[in-house]
Design an enzyme around this catalytic site. Structure first.
Site, PDB file in Angstrom:
ATOM      1  N   THR A  15      -6.729  -4.270  -8.275  1.00  0.00           N
ATOM      2  CA  THR A  15      -6.113  -4.673  -6.646  1.00  0.00           C
ATOM      3  C   THR A  15      -5.262  -6.370  -7.048  1.00  0.00           C
ATOM      4  OG1 THR A  15      -8.929  -5.134  -6.196  1.00  0.00           O
ATOM      5  CG2 THR A  15      -8.201  -3.914  -5.673  1.00  0.00           C
ATOM      6  N   ARG A  16      -6.005  -7.198  -7.804  1.00  0.00           N
ATOM      7  CA  ARG A  16      -5.980  -8.197  -7.838  1.00  0.00           C
ATOM      8  C   ARG A  16      -4.048  -8.734  -7.912  1.00  0.00           C
ATOM      9  NH1 ARG A  16      -9.588 -11.660 -12.287  1.00  0.00           N
ATOM     10  NH2 ARG A  16      -9.860  -8.826 -12.884  1.00  0.00           N
ATOM     11  N   MET A  17      -3.863  -7.020  -8.268  1.00  0.00           N
ATOM     12  CA  MET A  17      -1.948  -7.298  -9.039  1.00  0.00           C
ATOM     13  C   MET A  17      -1.100  -7.138  -7.505  1.00  0.00           C
ATOM     14  SD  MET A  17      -2.042  -7.386 -11.736  1.00  0.00           S
ATOM     15  CE  MET A  17      -0.296  -6.424 -12.587  1.00  0.00           C
TER      16      MET A  17
END
Length: 242
Positions: A15-17
């Site tokens: 998700t942090r991408m």
């Protein structure tokens, strides 16, 4: 001669991408992250490779295709132990099983080969790769007792004293397949995340009197897990130097 099988964990969403592309398909220079991991495993002598996919599995399967022997699907993300359980029929109970993360593109075949050698020479049921970090925050810590392996504690479950430990778990392991199959049956999810941690398998083995070893690797960069665009840029920089 029994086979060396490899399970590559590639089910995470990343998700942090902040991208629609599954994490392991992001590129470092001209190659997908997971391709580097698969190549390093093959270079170290892996016979068969299974990728555990989950998030956007169809896309990941289409993009990796023939470079692995088979796929296992983790429908719900219930932890690393749960991910490995999905590959149970692939792993069987013969020979050794190497577990790698699909988001560590900097790992080398040379390090994996050293891991196999150390594991077999010491007759271990499990061997984990660790590195020493000045800032270990966020990582699982390797807890030792009289210098030998005791357990791995995740950051969220660590005591203040354990948080001071600089030796961290890289998430790279090799197991004797039969011992891994047995310990997976005993995994529980009573921790801060309610997840099945693969790391608990090592503690289960140790408590049965089986040999669990730790190989301290020299280069922490090899185990840089890519969770953000910033880390992707970092990895690209290191890869260019190589």
């Amino acid at each position: 001669m029994s086979k060396t099988k490899v399970v590559v964990l590639a089910a995470g969403q990343g998700t942090r991408m902040k991208s629609k592309v599954p994490k392991v398909l992001h590129k470092v220079l001209d190659k997908k992250m997971i391709d580097y991991v698969i190549e390093a495993a093959k270079e170290a002598g892996a016979d068969e490779i299974c990728a555990v996919v989950g998030h956007q599995s169809a896309m990941v399967k289409a993009m990796i295709g023939d470079s692995v022997s088979e796929f296992a699907v983790q429908k719900e993300q219930l932890g690393t132990g749960h991910a490995v359980m999905q590959a149970e029929s692939f792993m069987g109970t013969d020979g050794d099983v190497l577990v790698l993360c699909g988001d560590t593109p900097l790992i080398t075949g040379k390090t994996i080969k050293e891991l196999f050698d150390s594991h077999r020479k010491d007759g271990n049921s499990a061997t984990v790769v660790s590195v020493m970090l000045d800032d270990p925050s966020g990582y699982g810590r390797i807890v030792r007792n009289n210098n030998s392996f005791d357990k791995i504690v995740e950051q969220k479950d660590a005591s203040d004293e354990e948080k001071e430990i600089k030796e961290i778990n890289t998430g790279v392991y090799v197991f004797k397949a039969s011992d891994l199959a047995e310990s997976l049956k005993e995994l529980k999810n009573d921790n801060a995340q309610n997840e099945y941690y693969l790391t608990d398998c090592l503690e289960i083995m140790k408590n049965k009197g089986l040999n669990v070893g730790v190989m301290i690797a020299d280069d922490e960069n090899e185990f840089l897990g890519i969770n953000s665009k910033l880390q992707l840029a970092q990895a690209t920089k290191i890869m260019k130097k190589r």
